[in-house]
Design a protein around this motif. Sequence first.
Motif, PDB file in Angstrom:
ATOM      1  N   GLU A  59     -70.988  39.134   1.758  1.00  0.00           N
ATOM      2  CA  GLU A  59     -70.481  40.464   2.084  1.00  0.00           C
ATOM      3  C   GLU A  59     -68.966  40.452   2.218  1.00  0.00           C
ATOM      4  N   GLU A  60     -68.435  39.426   2.865  1.00  0.00           N
ATOM      5  CA  GLU A  60     -66.974  39.320   3.009  1.00  0.00           C
ATOM      6  C   GLU A  60     -66.317  39.093   1.653  1.00  0.00           C
ATOM      7  N   ILE A  61     -66.960  38.320   0.828  1.00  0.00           N
ATOM      8  CA  ILE A  61     -66.433  38.071  -0.514  1.00  0.00           C
ATOM      9  C   ILE A  61     -66.411  39.371  -1.300  1.00  0.00           C
ATOM     10  N   SER A  62     -67.484  40.123  -1.235  1.00  0.00           N
ATOM     11  CA  SER A  62     -67.564  41.391  -1.943  1.00  0.00           C
ATOM     12  C   SER A  62     -66.530  42.385  -1.442  1.00  0.00           C
ATOM     13  N   ALA A  63     -66.339  42.427  -0.121  1.00  0.00           N
ATOM     14  CA  ALA A  63     -65.352  43.339   0.458  1.00  0.00           C
ATOM     15  C   ALA A  63     -63.953  42.990  -0.031  1.00  0.00           C
ATOM     16  N   GLN A  64     -63.629  41.713  -0.074  1.00  0.00           N
ATOM     17  CA  GLN A  64     -62.317  41.295  -0.567  1.00  0.00           C
ATOM     18  C   GLN A  64     -62.168  41.620  -2.051  1.00  0.00           C
ATOM     19  N   ALA A  65     -63.230  41.431  -2.807  1.00  0.00           N
ATOM     20  CA  ALA A  65     -63.188  41.723  -4.237  1.00  0.00           C
ATOM     21  C   ALA A  65     -62.958  43.207  -4.497  1.00  0.00           C
ATOM     22  N   ALA A  66     -63.460  44.051  -3.596  1.00  0.00           N
ATOM     23  CA  ALA A  66     -63.301  45.502  -3.754  1.00  0.00           C
ATOM     24  C   ALA A  66     -61.870  45.957  -3.491  1.00  0.00           C
ATOM     25  N   ARG A  67     -61.097  45.152  -2.777  1.00  0.00           N
ATOM     26  CA  ARG A  67     -59.708  45.536  -2.445  1.00  0.00           C
ATOM     27  C   ARG A  67     -58.797  45.350  -3.591  1.00  0.00           C
ATOM     28  N   SER A  83     -56.761  26.842   3.826  1.00  0.00           N
ATOM     29  CA  SER A  83     -56.993  27.517   5.098  1.00  0.00           C
ATOM     30  C   SER A  83     -56.555  28.981   5.041  1.00  0.00           C
ATOM     31  N   THR A  84     -55.423  29.243   4.404  1.00  0.00           N
ATOM     32  CA  THR A  84     -54.937  30.618   4.264  1.00  0.00           C
ATOM     33  C   THR A  84     -55.899  31.441   3.428  1.00  0.00           C
ATOM     34  N   ALA A  85     -56.325  30.886   2.302  1.00  0.00           N
ATOM     35  CA  ALA A  85     -57.261  31.601   1.427  1.00  0.00           C
ATOM     36  C   ALA A  85     -58.585  31.856   2.151  1.00  0.00           C
ATOM     37  N   PHE A  86     -59.080  30.856   2.864  1.00  0.00           N
ATOM     38  CA  PHE A  86     -60.325  31.000   3.611  1.00  0.00           C
ATOM     39  C   PHE A  86     -60.182  32.085   4.672  1.00  0.00           C
ATOM     40  N   GLY A  87     -59.073  32.058   5.394  1.00  0.00           N
ATOM     41  CA  GLY A  87     -58.836  33.048   6.439  1.00  0.00           C
ATOM     42  C   GLY A  87     -58.794  34.470   5.921  1.00  0.00           C
ATOM     43  N   ARG A  88     -58.274  34.647   4.726  1.00  0.00           N
ATOM     44  CA  ARG A  88     -58.236  35.994   4.135  1.00  0.00           C
ATOM     45  C   ARG A  88     -59.629  36.499   3.797  1.00  0.00           C
ATOM     46  N   LEU A  89     -60.516  35.591   3.446  1.00  0.00           N
ATOM     47  CA  LEU A  89     -61.886  35.998   3.118  1.00  0.00           C
ATOM     48  C   LEU A  89     -62.757  36.145   4.364  1.00  0.00           C
ATOM     49  N   ASP A  90     -62.535  35.345   5.390  1.00  0.00           N
ATOM     50  CA  ASP A  90     -63.355  35.337   6.602  1.00  0.00           C
ATOM     51  C   ASP A  90     -62.933  36.479   7.525  1.00  0.00           C
ATOM     52  N   ALA A  91     -63.343  37.680   7.174  1.00  0.00           N
ATOM     53  CA  ALA A  91     -62.893  38.901   7.845  1.00  0.00           C
ATOM     54  C   ALA A  91     -63.196  38.926   9.338  1.00  0.00           C
ATOM     55  N   ASN A  92     -64.340  38.400   9.748  1.00  0.00           N
ATOM     56  CA  ASN A  92     -64.692  38.448  11.170  1.00  0.00           C
ATOM     57  C   ASN A  92     -64.385  37.141  11.899  1.00  0.00           C
ATOM     58  N   ALA A  93     -63.711  36.225  11.235  1.00  0.00           N
ATOM     59  CA  ALA A  93     -63.247  34.959  11.827  1.00  0.00           C
ATOM     60  C   ALA A  93     -64.363  34.166  12.505  1.00  0.00           C
ATOM     61  N   ASP A  94     -65.534  34.144  11.862  1.00  0.00           N
ATOM     62  CA  ASP A  94     -66.652  33.389  12.441  1.00  0.00           C
ATOM     63  C   ASP A  94     -66.801  31.987  11.849  1.00  0.00           C
ATOM     64  N   GLY A  95     -65.880  31.622  10.981  1.00  0.00           N
ATOM     65  CA  GLY A  95     -65.895  30.271  10.436  1.00  0.00           C
ATOM     66  C   GLY A  95     -66.705  30.088   9.179  1.00  0.00           C
ATOM     67  N   VAL A 105     -69.253  35.773  -6.284  1.00  0.00           N
ATOM     68  CA  VAL A 105     -68.424  34.613  -6.594  1.00  0.00           C
ATOM     69  C   VAL A 105     -67.608  34.864  -7.835  1.00  0.00           C
ATOM     70  N   THR A 106     -68.228  35.392  -8.843  1.00  0.00           N
ATOM     71  CA  THR A 106     -67.514  35.676 -10.077  1.00  0.00           C
ATOM     72  C   THR A 106     -66.359  36.621  -9.817  1.00  0.00           C
ATOM     73  N   LEU A 107     -66.559  37.577  -8.943  1.00  0.00           N
ATOM     74  CA  LEU A 107     -65.521  38.562  -8.682  1.00  0.00           C
ATOM     75  C   LEU A 107     -64.404  38.049  -7.798  1.00  0.00           C
ATOM     76  N   SER A 108     -64.703  37.116  -6.895  1.00  0.00           N
ATOM     77  CA  SER A 108     -63.642  36.837  -5.952  1.00  0.00           C
ATOM     78  C   SER A 108     -63.357  35.402  -5.615  1.00  0.00           C
ATOM     79  N   LEU A 109     -64.304  34.547  -5.541  1.00  0.00           N
ATOM     80  CA  LEU A 109     -64.000  33.200  -5.077  1.00  0.00           C
ATOM     81  C   LEU A 109     -63.237  32.357  -6.071  1.00  0.00           C
TER      82      LEU A 109
END
Length: 101
Positions: A93-101, A76-88, A10-14
Motif C-alpha cells: 500500500e505504501e509502495i502504491s501510494a508513493q507510485a501515485a505521487r 535508508s533515505t529511500a526506505f524512509g520515503r516509502l515507509d509512510a507510517n514509519a513502522d519499519g 513493485v514495477t511501478l515504484s520499487l
Amino acid sequence: MKATFVLTAVTLSLSTVPASTLADEAQKEVVAENFLQADANADGALTFEEFTTLIDLNAEDEIGRAALVKRMGKQSTAFGRLDANADGIVTTEEISAQAAR
C-alpha cells in the motif's frame, strides 16, 4: 491476486524510478522478480534489510536509480520515503501510494 498487486506495485515504484521510464516489459519483469527474491518471508512487504537486498539486485540489473542509491549509501533515505507510517516495513500500500505521487 495479492501476488499480482505486489508485482504491479513493485514495477511501478520499487525500481526507484517513475513507471514511465520502465517502458521495457523485460525490465519490469526483472524488477518484479527482484522484489520477490528480496521479500525473504514472502509477506508482500519489505523490511529495511529486504529493501536493501532489492536495491542491490536492482543495481546489479541496472534498474532505475538503484545503483546511485547504493553507491551514495542512500538506502535508508529511500526506505524512509516509502515507509509512510514509519513502522519499519514498506507495504504494498505504501509502495502504491508513493507510485501515485
